[in-house]
Enzyme design. Structure first.
Site, PDB file in Angstrom:
ATOM      1  N   GLU A  72       0.795  -1.238   0.000  1.00 33.56           N
ATOM      2  CA  GLU A  72       0.000   0.000   0.000  1.00 33.56           C
ATOM      3  C   GLU A  72       0.823   1.282   0.000  1.00 33.56           C
ATOM      4  O   GLU A  72       0.815   2.044   0.978  1.00 33.56           O
ATOM      5  CB  GLU A  72      -0.940  -0.003   1.215  1.00 33.56           C
ATOM      6  CG  GLU A  72      -1.929  -1.142   1.198  1.00 33.56           C
ATOM      7  CD  GLU A  72      -3.004  -1.015   2.285  1.00 33.56           C
ATOM      8  OE1 GLU A  72      -2.797  -0.246   3.235  1.00 33.56           O
ATOM      9  OE2 GLU A  72      -4.037  -1.675   2.156  1.00 33.56           O
TER      10      GLU A  72
ATOM     11  N   GLU B  43      -5.683  -8.315   0.609  1.00 32.58           N
ATOM     12  CA  GLU B  43      -6.296  -7.946   1.892  1.00 32.58           C
ATOM     13  C   GLU B  43      -7.737  -7.524   1.660  1.00 32.58           C
ATOM     14  O   GLU B  43      -8.036  -6.827   0.693  1.00 32.58           O
ATOM     15  CB  GLU B  43      -5.599  -6.743   2.566  1.00 32.58           C
ATOM     16  CG  GLU B  43      -4.295  -7.040   3.221  1.00 32.58           C
ATOM     17  CD  GLU B  43      -3.694  -5.821   3.939  1.00 32.58           C
ATOM     18  OE1 GLU B  43      -4.467  -4.989   4.467  1.00 32.58           O
ATOM     19  OE2 GLU B  43      -2.466  -5.721   3.949  1.00 32.58           O
TER      20      GLU B  43
HETATM   21  C1  FCB Z   1      -4.336  -2.033   5.612  1.00 34.31           C
HETATM   22  C2  FCB Z   1      -2.956  -2.437   6.050  1.00 34.31           C
HETATM   23  C3  FCB Z   1      -2.950  -3.532   7.092  1.00 34.31           C
HETATM   24  C4  FCB Z   1      -4.073  -3.379   8.091  1.00 34.31           C
HETATM   25  C5  FCB Z   1      -5.389  -3.151   7.400  1.00 34.31           C
HETATM   26  C6  FCB Z   1      -6.567  -3.031   8.334  1.00 34.31           C
HETATM   27  O1  FCB Z   1      -4.309  -0.737   5.118  1.00 34.31           O
HETATM   28  O2  FCB Z   1      -2.189  -2.890   4.960  1.00 34.31           O
HETATM   29  O3  FCB Z   1      -1.684  -3.517   7.683  1.00 34.31           O
HETATM   30  O4  FCB Z   1      -3.768  -2.398   8.993  1.00 34.31           O
HETATM   31  O5  FCB Z   1      -5.310  -2.014   6.607  1.00 34.31           O
END
Ligand code: FCB
Length: 391
Positions: free
Chosen positions: A164, A306
């Site tokens: 990210e 994610e």
């Molecule tokens: C993302 C991050 C991860 C976690 C989630 C909830 O932005 O990559 O580390 O904190 O959010």
């Protein structure tokens, strides 16, 4: 308005070989890391300390037993740069061997490893040199990545250089809430360019070691919406380009797959009334579909690296998983090449400036005792993984 996924494809199955897993990141779960910028900021009282965290550094075997028992067949983890390169140019073989054992223990359990090389935290020596503000940072970062794959490249096929980039740049240089706590629009843009260069150089250096590695980044993309006011539509279009496309466009020749991290729906103008997670983030499953469709033009395999929900009571997580996955399936049915889904997260963990209050785990970690308790939603996800299908 939320639409329903089309039933155009008669099969409710996900593609054969679809990867089902969960994700973690080193500083959020391992514990015992004192030599990175977050630990330093924690000592200075600027962010909560992570301390022993979920003690995953010592308990990974047991944690992977749980992932395996939940029928997962992949796992995303990150390597802590500060452990591997505690002083500039000096690498710690013992820590390499630790991560080798971690990766091997995944494979022994049938979990395909996805390894992230940098997930937000910087070694103190690098932060002291200006981190990604430093002109030399791409070289320094690529040297670290190259070193890791020269040692561990044979252990895993899938690698992510950066997690990210925009979330990190914005937390650190725009919102000023994360180390180095700056609010400076020029630096916010500058570090993004450095991250493009850093990824590109790392990608090339890693391929020199092993051209078979599959290398990408994990990119946080959001779905931007707007009411019908012209300026809101302009804002939405601008943000869609700036946030979702600009970085990916710049690295498009240097990635083998796209990792999509998805959490957010942002609407300009009149807000929709939507259910919210414990982070106060809107739940809007269709957003993941919109993001996936947008990524189609890059013509790369996509892994959802994610997606998840803070839900301490575990009353929303099961439906959240099902509803988001229905929209993932809709994207697949419409020809988007999605090959895997990693739920964030396997374990409750250190949620950055929120500390340990926000519970993202399929597995609860009891504070103090660090006992692991599998939440009921984890079994809903298990069933999906087992059937390779939501029904
Ligand atoms: C993302 C991050 C991860 C976690 C989630 C909830 O932005 O990559 O580390 O904190 O959010």
């Amino acid at each position: 308005m939320e639409s329903h996924p089309s039933q155009s494809n008669s099969s409710s199955n996900f593609p054969k070989g679809f990867l089902w897993g969960s994700a973690t990141a080193s500083y959020q779960v391992e514990g015992g890391i004192e030599n990175n910028d977050w630990a330093k900021a924690g000592r200075e009282g600027k962010v909560p300390p992570a301390g022993i965290s979920s003690d995953h550094y010592n308990r990974y075997e047991k944690d992977f037993d749980i992932a395996q028992s939940l029928s997962q067949n992949t796992h995303r983890l990150s390597i802590e740069w500060a452990r591997i390169e505690p002083h500039e140019g000096q690498f710690d073989e013992k820590e390499i061997e630790h991560y080798r054992r971690v990766i091997q223990s995944l494979k022994r359990r049938g979990l395909e490893p996805f390894v992230t090389l940098w997930h937000f935290t910087l070694p103190i020596w690098f932060a002291d040199k200006g981190g990604f503000e430093n002109e030399e940072s791409p070289k320094i970062f690529a040297r670290y990545c190259k070193y890791v794959v020269s040692k561990l490249g044979d252990e895993a096929e899938f690698w992510m250089t950066i997690n990210e980039p925009l979330i990190w740049a914005s937390g650190s240089y725009f919102r000023g809430k994360w180390p180095p706590f700056k609010k400076n629009i020029f630096k916010f843009i500058r570090v993004q360019s450095s991250l493009v260069e850093s990824h590109t150089l790392a990608f090339k250096s890693m391929k020199e070691i092993n051209s078979n590695l599959k290398i990408g980044i994990a990119k946080n993309n959001m779905y931007f919406g707007a009411d019908n006011k012209v300026w809101n539509i302009i804002a939405k279009n601008f943000m869609n380009w700036f946030w979702n496309e600009r970085f990916l466009d710049k690295i498009s020749g240097h990635q083998d797959f796209i990792g999509l991290n998805h959490y957010f729906y942002v609407k300009f103008g009149d807000k929709d009334k939507l259910p919210k997670t414990d982070m106060n983030w809107d739940i809007f499953p269709e957003a993941i579909y919109k993001c996936l469709v947008q990524l189609k033009k890059y013509n790369k395999p996509i892994y959802i690296t994610e997606n998840g929900i803070a839900d301490e009571k575990d009353v929303m997580r099961g439906d959240f998983i099902k509803d988001y996955l229905k929209f993932v399936k809709k994207a697949i049915d419409e020809g988007v090449d999605v090959k895997g889904y990693f739920h964030w997260s396997l374990l409750d963990n250190f949620e950055w400036s929120f500390g340990f209050d926000k519970k993202f785990g399929l597995v609860e970690i009891v504070p103090k005792t660090l006992e692991r308790k599998i939440r009921s939603s984890a079994y809903i996800y298990k069933k999906i993984a087992e059937n390779n299908s939501i029904v």
